[in-house]
Design an enzyme around this catalytic site. Sequence first.
Site, PDB file in Angstrom:
ATOM      1  CB  CYS A 195      -1.005  -0.047   1.146  1.00 16.07           C
ATOM      2  SG  CYS A 195      -2.441   0.975   0.801  1.00 16.07           S
ATOM      3  CG  HIS A 215      -3.524  -2.910   3.995  1.00 22.57           C
ATOM      4  ND1 HIS A 215      -2.594  -2.402   4.876  1.00 22.57           N
ATOM      5  CD2 HIS A 215      -4.028  -1.849   3.333  1.00 22.57           C
ATOM      6  CE1 HIS A 215      -2.552  -1.085   4.761  1.00 22.57           C
ATOM      7  NE2 HIS A 215      -3.411  -0.722   3.830  1.00 22.57           N
ATOM      8  CD  GLU A 255      -1.110  -5.282   6.302  1.00 25.38           C
ATOM      9  OE1 GLU A 255      -1.037  -5.728   5.147  1.00 25.38           O
ATOM     10  OE2 GLU A 255      -1.524  -4.140   6.552  1.00 25.38           O
TER      11      GLU A 255
HETATM   12  N1  GLN Z   1      -3.404   6.492   0.877  1.00 27.20           N
HETATM   13  C1  GLN Z   1      -2.155   6.164   1.500  1.00 27.20           C
HETATM   14  C2  GLN Z   1      -0.982   6.812   0.787  1.00 27.20           C
HETATM   15  O1  GLN Z   1      -1.118   7.331  -0.256  1.00 27.20           O
HETATM   16  C3  GLN Z   1      -1.937   4.682   1.523  1.00 27.20           C
HETATM   17  C4  GLN Z   1      -2.953   4.005   2.394  1.00 27.20           C
HETATM   18  C5  GLN Z   1      -2.499   2.737   3.001  1.00 27.20           C
HETATM   19  O2  GLN Z   1      -1.311   2.447   3.130  1.00 27.20           O
HETATM   20  N2  GLN Z   1      -3.461   1.978   3.439  1.00 27.20           N
HETATM   21  O3  GLN Z   1       0.097   6.775   1.302  1.00 27.20           O
END
Ligand code: GLN
Length: 185
Positions: free
Chosen positions: A78, A165, A167
């Site tokens: 992410c 995600h 995890e």
């Molecule tokens: N929107 C976040 C970003 O741009 C990422 C979100 C997340 O890691 N769940 O860093």
Amino acid sequence: MKIALIALQGDVSEHKRAIEAAGGEVVLVKCRGFLTDCEGIVIPGGESTTFMRLMRRAGIDRELVEAKDAGKAIFGTCAGLVILGRSEYGLGLIDAEVERNVFGTQRESFEAMLKIPVLGEEPFRAIFIRAPVIKEAGVGVEVLARIEGGIVLARQGKILVSAFHPELLGDSRLFEYFLRMIEDA
Ligand code: GLN
């Protein structure tokens, strides 16, 4: 196998648990000087702009570039994908054009059952939270999964990135895959 988990921000404890469930030994890294000692590096989800700021302050951003050049395996989930990809927010360690927050706000978070052939037949239940996607990937990038909005799992050499995600739900297959990436090298 020692895995450096960059623990400056984000859902560090969930990643620690998931890496350990996959059989890795976690070293929580908050400052410079620990990456060379580890066989792999994980960058967790969180907020990439804050994460980058904290990494710069700690000098870990430069160490990540050196680690890649030294052939270390790196997995970003992410916000970790944003940090490893190409955009004004990332280090460009994987040849993938990343767009942040493509699916909207926290409330528009969603789950999807992904087909990920490298993990086997059973679909992977993936959670997307203010997720980025890869809009365009270079020829050297292996696309491992995609949804309608773009590419959500990809690998280039020893760099692995997921927009979701992996995890959170106790399915450790993607972390096992990452550990195998290190072993196979
Ligand atoms: N929107 C976040 C970003 O741009 C990422 C979100 C997340 O890691 N769940 O860093």
